[in-house]
Structures are given as structure tokens and as C-alpha cells.
Design a protein around this motif. Structure first.
Motif, PDB file in Angstrom:
ATOM      1  N   VAL A 111       0.935 -44.629  -5.820  1.00 20.83           N
ATOM      2  CA  VAL A 111       0.351 -43.975  -7.229  1.00 20.83           C
ATOM      3  C   VAL A 111      -0.946 -44.817  -7.561  1.00 20.83           C
ATOM      4  CG1 VAL A 111       0.386 -43.040  -9.546  1.00 20.83           C
ATOM      5  CG2 VAL A 111       2.428 -42.647  -7.825  1.00 20.83           C
ATOM      6  N   LEU A 134       0.465 -47.604 -15.833  1.00 23.67           N
ATOM      7  CA  LEU A 134       0.825 -48.079 -14.517  1.00 23.67           C
ATOM      8  C   LEU A 134       1.319 -49.486 -14.577  1.00 23.67           C
ATOM      9  CD1 LEU A 134      -1.943 -46.945 -12.168  1.00 23.67           C
ATOM     10  CD2 LEU A 134       0.658 -46.063 -12.248  1.00 23.67           C
ATOM     11  N   PHE A 172       2.820 -38.970 -10.322  1.00 23.56           N
ATOM     12  CA  PHE A 172       2.634 -39.943 -11.663  1.00 23.56           C
ATOM     13  C   PHE A 172       3.661 -39.715 -12.543  1.00 23.56           C
ATOM     14  CE2 PHE A 172       0.959 -41.030 -15.573  1.00 23.56           C
ATOM     15  CZ  PHE A 172       0.275 -42.326 -15.415  1.00 23.56           C
ATOM     16  N   TYR A 217       6.408 -42.397 -14.089  1.00 19.52           N
ATOM     17  CA  TYR A 217       6.384 -42.778 -15.423  1.00 19.52           C
ATOM     18  C   TYR A 217       7.799 -42.222 -16.176  1.00 19.52           C
ATOM     19  CZ  TYR A 217       4.387 -43.073 -20.304  1.00 19.52           C
ATOM     20  OH  TYR A 217       4.288 -43.010 -21.669  1.00 19.52           O
TER      21      TYR A 217
END
Length: 320
Positions: free
Chosen positions: A181, A158, A273, A277
Motif C-alpha cells: 500500500v 501509514l 488502504f 487501517y
């Protein structure tokens, strides 16, 4: 996904690969380019046996992270898990480094995987075996104690995403998605049963089926991170559309270890997520990529990545 500029430099005349391979025993004339994505991968032979050389620019992965990856793989092999095996160099090192004009490259060598690649047309039994293989990996991971160096965590990822987005302030939808998130993960309960070192890319291109043992031989741990084990299930099944096949995978998984029903209800969050990413990685790879005098494959790949980014942007606007 490495930066496109790094890909162009690293593939120039295969210079880095030829320098690195000198640190391992190999049959002359057998080194050949295999693929380039997150890393450069070359195949070669030693005494007629197949091996793989993998390397990357120091900007893509540090020696510490590679060391932690190899330690986990050796732990799995030691405990009987069917993973490819790291191979030490003639100098007795697991990792070798060479200097190029643009920086350092770190190289490692792995044995070839046993078994066969499956093209996606799996039987129900194979889906169950695939789920069992991941569950066995998670069982070993839940007992794993890393050495002095740890693999990165979901929180580290993150932070990396935030750093990328700070360089792209126009990506407001992605920034808002990062906030959502991050907040969601803060309230996700974790324990040794639910959280540990995961593979993250346990898809069919990284597992090879051995029919006699009904097991999968696993490669490519370079995305491994500390995360919820449920994340591994979500990424493994990302390209599986059939609900029946997904349930077969989950039945196989649950035959080895339990899966918290509450975590299963959070699969949608884990998919978000994964998308965020992936978006950040592709966005980073495209930085400074508007080049001239490029190889023939370059523009097609660049356009493909631009389309992926646009699809992800639309996904960020979907309701949670």
C-alpha cells in the motif's frame, strides 16, 4: 476504535463526562451516555435543545488534532455547508480538558444534526443527493487553507500502522500489505483537484437527510485526514453492494465536481488502504485487553473485534 482498556476506564460511573459537562451550560439531569467507539459520546439538553458531548483520552487524540478538526468544521459552516456546529464552553474555549487518575481527557460539544437518519433503503434520488453532498464537501476542502495546525495525512496513517505492527511482528501478512500500500500511494498523482482534507467516514450513520432541501447534514469529522478525495467515495460506499446504487451516488458526485477516471480505476487500492487501517486500529484496541472483572458487554465486543482481525488477515492474502 479506542483501546478497550480505555473504554472500560472512561465509562466507569460516567465520572469524566460529569466533570467535563460542567464547562458548558446544560439542563440538570439530562446528561446520558450515547455511545463509545473512537470517542465517548454523551447526549444532553440545554434549554430543551439537544447537544452532544464528545471526549477522549489524550492517548487517542491530541488537542492539536482536535483543534484542526474544529477549525475545518467552522470553515464548512461559515461557507454554508450543512455540518454540525462546535459549541464553545462557558470559558470561551472550544476544547476543555479534565485530569483523571489515568491521564487527561479532552472534551468538545456539538449541536445536534438536522434531518433524519436513513436506514440504508435509499431511493436512487437520495443516493444521488448523497454523492452531491460529498462533492460539495470536497469542493470546499480543495479551497481550504488550514491554520497553524494541520490534520494528519495518509502518510501519517501509514506511519501509525507501522508503529502498531512493530509491536506485533507475528502479523507478517499485514506487514507485507503495508509495504504494498505504501509503494502504491507513492506513485499516486496528486493535485488540489484530487487531494485534500477528507471526512473519511462519510457513511449513512454520519449523515442525516433533509428532504426539503435534498441535502445531508454531516457529523463526526474526527477521522478527517489529508488523502485523495477518491478515498472518501470508497469509504462512503463500503457497505453498498448494489452497482446501480453506486452509480447513482457517482452520478450525483459528478454533477458537482469531476472525478478522474484514472482515480476511479484505483478504487481497489483505496479499499485495501481502508482495510489495513481498520485492521491496525482494531489490533491496537485489543492490546492488553485480556482483562478480568469486566462489564457484561466487554467480552462480546472483544470477540467481535478478534473476528474482524481474522477476516482482515485473510483479505491481506488476496492478490493485488
Amino acid at each position: 476504535m479506542m483501546k478497550l482498556t480505555t473504554m472500560v476506564r472512561g465509562l466507569t460511573a460516567d465520572k469524566v463526562a460529569h466533570e467535563l459537562i460542567r464547562n458548558w451550560e446544560f439542563d440538570e439531569g439530562t446528561l446520558k451516555f450515547w455511545r463509545a467507539s473512537s470517542n465517548f459520546v454523551y447526549v444532553f439538553e440545554r434549554d430543551g435543545e439537544r447537544y452532544f458531548l464528545r471526549f477522549n483520552d489524550e492517548e487517542e487524540s491530541t488537542i492539536e488534532q482536535i483543534t484542526a478538526e474544529l477549525e475545518f468544521m467552522r470553515y464548512l459552516v461559515k461557507n454554508g455547508y450543512p455540518s454540525v456546529t462546535p459549541v464553545s464552553s462557558v470559558n470561551g474555549n472550544w476544547i476543555e480538558t479534565v485530569q483523571a487518575s489515568e491521564g487527561h481527557y479532552h472534551g468538545v460539544v456539538f449541536s445536534a444534526a438536522a434531518g433524519i437518519a436513513l436506514d440504508g433503503n435509499l431511493t436512487t434520488t437520495q443516493f444521488k443527493d448523497w454523492g452531491k453532498s460529498l462533492a460539495r464537501l470536497h469542493t470546499l476542502s480543495s479551497q481550504y487553507e488550514p491554520g497553524t495546525v494541520r490534520r494528519r495525512s495518509a502518510e501519517d496513517i501509514l506511519h501509525m500502522i507501522d508503529q502498531v505492527l512493530q509491536r506485533h511482528p507475528e502479523e507478517q501478512d499485514a506487514v507485507e500489505e503495508l509495504h504494498r500500500v505504501s509503494l502504491w500511494l507513492q506513485f499516486m498523482p496528486s493535485s488540489r483537484q484530487t487531494y485534500g482534507l477528507i471526512h473519511y467516514d462519510f457513511q449513512l450513520d454520519n449523515v442525516f437527510y433533509e428532504a426539503k432541501e435534498r441535502s445531508f447534514h454531516v457529523i463526526d469529522f474526527d477521522d478527517a485526514m489529508y488523502h485523495w478525495f477518491a478515498m472518501d467515495i470508497v469509504t462512503a460506499l463500503a457497505d453498498t453492494e448494489s452497482e446501480e446504487e453506486k452509480w447513482a451516488f457517482l452520478r450525483g458526485y459528478r454533477s458537482i465536481r469531476s472525478l478522474d477516471n484514472e482515480l476511479e480505476t484505483e478504487f481497489a487500492g483505496f479499499r485495501r488502504f481502508e482495510r489495513l487501517y481498520g485492521f491496525a486500529r482494531v489490533l491496537r484496541s485489543l492490546e492488553d485487553s485480556d482483562l478480568t472483572d469486566v462489564p457484561p458487554w466487554y467480552e462480546g465486543l472483544r470477540m467481535k473485534l478478534l473476528r474482524i482481525c481474522e477476516n482482515d488477515r485473510q483479505g491481506f492474502r488476496e492478490p493485488w
